[in-house]
Design a protein around this motif. Sequence first.
Motif, PDB file in Angstrom:
ATOM      1  N   VAL A  93       4.632  -5.598   3.932  1.00 25.74           N
ATOM      2  CA  VAL A  93       3.187  -5.708   3.666  1.00 25.74           C
ATOM      3  C   VAL A  93       2.691  -4.448   2.962  1.00 25.74           C
ATOM      4  O   VAL A  93       1.944  -4.497   1.983  1.00 25.74           O
ATOM      5  N   LEU A  94       3.167  -3.313   3.459  1.00 29.49           N
ATOM      6  CA  LEU A  94       2.705  -2.027   2.916  1.00 29.49           C
ATOM      7  C   LEU A  94       3.241  -1.790   1.493  1.00 29.49           C
ATOM      8  O   LEU A  94       2.484  -1.526   0.562  1.00 29.49           O
ATOM      9  N   GLY A  95       4.564  -1.926   1.350  1.00 30.63           N
ATOM     10  CA  GLY A  95       5.188  -1.620   0.058  1.00 30.63           C
ATOM     11  C   GLY A  95       5.068  -2.754  -0.950  1.00 30.63           C
ATOM     12  O   GLY A  95       4.976  -2.523  -2.151  1.00 30.63           O
ATOM     13  N   GLY A  96       5.055  -4.010  -0.465  1.00 35.83           N
ATOM     14  CA  GLY A  96       5.059  -5.151  -1.375  1.00 35.83           C
ATOM     15  C   GLY A  96       3.670  -5.629  -1.757  1.00 35.83           C
ATOM     16  O   GLY A  96       3.491  -6.250  -2.789  1.00 35.83           O
ATOM     17  N   VAL A  97       2.670  -5.347  -0.913  1.00 37.14           N
ATOM     18  CA  VAL A  97       1.317  -5.846  -1.192  1.00 37.14           C
ATOM     19  C   VAL A  97       0.298  -4.705  -1.276  1.00 37.14           C
ATOM     20  O   VAL A  97      -0.334  -4.478  -2.317  1.00 37.14           O
ATOM     21  N   ALA A  98       0.150  -3.973  -0.166  1.00 40.69           N
ATOM     22  CA  ALA A  98      -0.944  -2.990  -0.088  1.00 40.69           C
ATOM     23  C   ALA A  98      -0.827  -1.915  -1.170  1.00 40.69           C
ATOM     24  O   ALA A  98      -1.804  -1.630  -1.883  1.00 40.69           O
TER      25      ALA A  98
ATOM     26  N   VAL B  10     -14.090  -5.067   0.686  1.00 41.06           N
ATOM     27  CA  VAL B  10     -13.767  -5.401   2.086  1.00 41.06           C
ATOM     28  C   VAL B  10     -13.876  -6.911   2.340  1.00 41.06           C
ATOM     29  O   VAL B  10     -12.874  -7.536   2.730  1.00 41.06           O
ATOM     30  N   PRO B  11     -15.034  -7.561   2.088  1.00 43.19           N
ATOM     31  CA  PRO B  11     -15.065  -9.023   2.323  1.00 43.19           C
ATOM     32  C   PRO B  11     -14.135  -9.795   1.387  1.00 43.19           C
ATOM     33  O   PRO B  11     -13.550 -10.806   1.801  1.00 43.19           O
ATOM     34  N   SER B  12     -13.964  -9.312   0.143  1.00 45.37           N
ATOM     35  CA  SER B  12     -13.058 -10.031  -0.776  1.00 45.37           C
ATOM     36  C   SER B  12     -11.630  -9.996  -0.252  1.00 45.37           C
ATOM     37  O   SER B  12     -10.908 -11.003  -0.295  1.00 45.37           O
ATOM     38  N   THR B  13     -11.194  -8.824   0.225  1.00 45.76           N
ATOM     39  CA  THR B  13      -9.831  -8.703   0.757  1.00 45.76           C
ATOM     40  C   THR B  13      -9.656  -9.576   1.992  1.00 45.76           C
ATOM     41  O   THR B  13      -8.629 -10.234   2.169  1.00 45.76           O
TER      42      THR B  13
ATOM     43  N   MET C 145      -4.436  -3.921   5.906  1.00 43.05           N
ATOM     44  CA  MET C 145      -3.688  -3.561   7.117  1.00 43.05           C
ATOM     45  C   MET C 145      -4.468  -3.964   8.371  1.00 43.05           C
ATOM     46  O   MET C 145      -3.879  -4.346   9.383  1.00 43.05           O
ATOM     47  N   GLY C 146      -5.803  -3.874   8.293  1.00 42.80           N
ATOM     48  CA  GLY C 146      -6.646  -4.304   9.417  1.00 42.80           C
ATOM     49  C   GLY C 146      -6.454  -5.798   9.662  1.00 42.80           C
ATOM     50  O   GLY C 146      -6.384  -6.253  10.806  1.00 42.80           O
ATOM     51  N   TYR C 147      -6.342  -6.573   8.584  1.00 44.56           N
ATOM     52  CA  TYR C 147      -6.154  -8.014   8.727  1.00 44.56           C
ATOM     53  C   TYR C 147      -4.785  -8.309   9.343  1.00 44.56           C
ATOM     54  O   TYR C 147      -4.656  -9.142  10.247  1.00 44.56           O
ATOM     55  N   PHE C 148      -3.777  -7.607   8.842  1.00 33.83           N
ATOM     56  CA  PHE C 148      -2.414  -7.783   9.365  1.00 33.83           C
ATOM     57  C   PHE C 148      -2.389  -7.517  10.884  1.00 33.83           C
ATOM     58  O   PHE C 148      -1.830  -8.291  11.664  1.00 33.83           O
ATOM     59  N   LEU C 149      -3.044  -6.425  11.289  1.00 32.37           N
ATOM     60  CA  LEU C 149      -3.036  -6.069  12.709  1.00 32.37           C
ATOM     61  C   LEU C 149      -3.848  -7.068  13.535  1.00 32.37           C
ATOM     62  O   LEU C 149      -3.463  -7.406  14.662  1.00 32.37           O
ATOM     63  N   THR C 150      -4.957  -7.560  12.968  1.00 31.97           N
ATOM     64  CA  THR C 150      -5.749  -8.575  13.675  1.00 31.97           C
ATOM     65  C   THR C 150      -4.905  -9.822  13.910  1.00 31.97           C
ATOM     66  O   THR C 150      -4.915 -10.419  14.995  1.00 31.97           O
ATOM     67  N   TYR C 151      -4.148 -10.225  12.885  1.00 38.64           N
ATOM     68  CA  TYR C 151      -3.234 -11.382  13.000  1.00 38.64           C
ATOM     69  C   TYR C 151      -2.258 -11.136  14.152  1.00 38.64           C
ATOM     70  O   TYR C 151      -2.079 -11.985  15.037  1.00 38.64           O
ATOM     71  N   GLU C 152      -1.628  -9.974  14.140  1.00 38.16           N
ATOM     72  CA  GLU C 152      -0.616  -9.681  15.157  1.00 38.16           C
ATOM     73  C   GLU C 152      -1.226  -9.652  16.561  1.00 38.16           C
ATOM     74  O   GLU C 152      -0.663 -10.226  17.500  1.00 38.16           O
ATOM     75  N   TRP C 153      -2.361  -9.009  16.705  1.00 34.50           N
ATOM     76  CA  TRP C 153      -2.985  -8.899  18.036  1.00 34.50           C
ATOM     77  C   TRP C 153      -3.475 -10.251  18.539  1.00 34.50           C
ATOM     78  O   TRP C 153      -3.290 -10.593  19.706  1.00 34.50           O
ATOM     79  N   LEU C 154      -4.102 -11.040  17.659  1.00 32.52           N
ATOM     80  CA  LEU C 154      -4.613 -12.343  18.109  1.00 32.52           C
ATOM     81  C   LEU C 154      -3.451 -13.269  18.473  1.00 32.52           C
ATOM     82  O   LEU C 154      -3.452 -13.890  19.535  1.00 32.52           O
ATOM     83  N   HIS C 155      -2.450 -13.349  17.595  1.00 32.04           N
ATOM     84  CA  HIS C 155      -1.320 -14.231  17.870  1.00 32.04           C
ATOM     85  C   HIS C 155      -0.618 -13.809  19.171  1.00 32.04           C
ATOM     86  O   HIS C 155      -0.212 -14.641  19.990  1.00 32.04           O
ATOM     87  N   PHE C 156      -0.518 -12.502  19.361  1.00 32.06           N
ATOM     88  CA  PHE C 156       0.051 -11.949  20.596  1.00 32.06           C
ATOM     89  C   PHE C 156      -0.776 -12.413  21.808  1.00 32.06           C
ATOM     90  O   PHE C 156      -0.224 -12.878  22.811  1.00 32.06           O
TER      91      PHE C 156
ATOM     92  N   ASN D 184     -11.768   4.752  -4.196  1.00 33.19           N
ATOM     93  CA  ASN D 184     -12.403   4.124  -3.025  1.00 33.19           C
ATOM     94  C   ASN D 184     -12.001   2.661  -2.889  1.00 33.19           C
ATOM     95  O   ASN D 184     -11.681   2.188  -1.799  1.00 33.19           O
ATOM     96  N   ALA D 185     -12.027   1.928  -4.012  1.00 30.81           N
ATOM     97  CA  ALA D 185     -11.676   0.504  -3.980  1.00 30.81           C
ATOM     98  C   ALA D 185     -10.231   0.335  -3.488  1.00 30.81           C
ATOM     99  O   ALA D 185      -9.939  -0.541  -2.667  1.00 30.81           O
ATOM    100  N   GLY D 186      -9.331   1.193  -3.960  1.00 32.14           N
ATOM    101  CA  GLY D 186      -7.931   1.135  -3.545  1.00 32.14           C
ATOM    102  C   GLY D 186      -7.760   1.389  -2.055  1.00 32.14           C
ATOM    103  O   GLY D 186      -7.088   0.632  -1.350  1.00 32.14           O
ATOM    104  N   TRP D 187      -8.404   2.463  -1.561  1.00 26.87           N
ATOM    105  CA  TRP D 187      -8.247   2.793  -0.132  1.00 26.87           C
ATOM    106  C   TRP D 187      -8.906   1.746   0.759  1.00 26.87           C
ATOM    107  O   TRP D 187      -8.397   1.421   1.835  1.00 26.87           O
TER     108      TRP D 187
END
Length: 223
Positions: free
Chosen positions: A125-130, A58-61, A154-165, A144-147
């Motif tokens: 993001v989902l198909g190319g990275v996650a 989690v912190p590494s990601t 995805m949490g980071y992606f959404l945080t980016y979108e919500w904050l920038h919004f 577990n590590a994968g999930w």
Amino acid sequence: MTPPHVLAFRGQDRAERRPGTRASGWAHFTFTSLASLGVIVFAIARVERVRLLEALVVPSTFLFANLVEYLVHRGPMHRRKKLLPILYERHTLRHHRFFTHEAMACESAADFSIVLFPPVMLLVVLGGVALPVALLLFAVATPNAGWLFVATAMGYFLTYEWLHFAYHLPERSRLARSHLVRALRERHALHHDLGRMAHENFNITFPLCDWLFGTLARKHNDA
Ligand SMILES: [Zn+2]
Ligand SMILES: [Zn+2]
């Protein structure tokens, strides 16, 4: 006061794009939010009995995502590259001309598409990275590590979108008035100064890499 050159660009941009409506703006925001949350919940539901080493994903990601955000924004979003020139066109030539430090707010929900990534970006993001990284972690580490990687990315992606919004909402809106959003928004507004955009404040979320690479600008120190 919105400067005349921004007003002129907004008028031209609205005339050229498929006329967005308030409803389509909110549909875009709702799709980004619900689809991301759906993936996060799906991934977390598959995690069981996490070991310490797995939890470190989690912190590494988070740190890795912060670096990617910084490098992509400082690189192809602000310097035209042969690969993916659309990033430069959408960001420098459009987002930064539609919003400057003197005019940061959307005028209506019809403008949300200038802030949010297009919905197809979620698939990228989902198909190319996650998914590929998760499959790698399934193979070389544990499920577990994968999930946990999928949920954090995805949490980071959404945080980016919500904050920038939130930075591009009218200042009087409740979300934009919160202490954290106000502080982060101020940094992003400095980045929206056309003279500074290619040099400072490339993190949209938390300014870790800006601090690390010496590109962090604060209003009172550097203005
Ligand atoms: Zn912005
Ligand atoms: Zn920028």
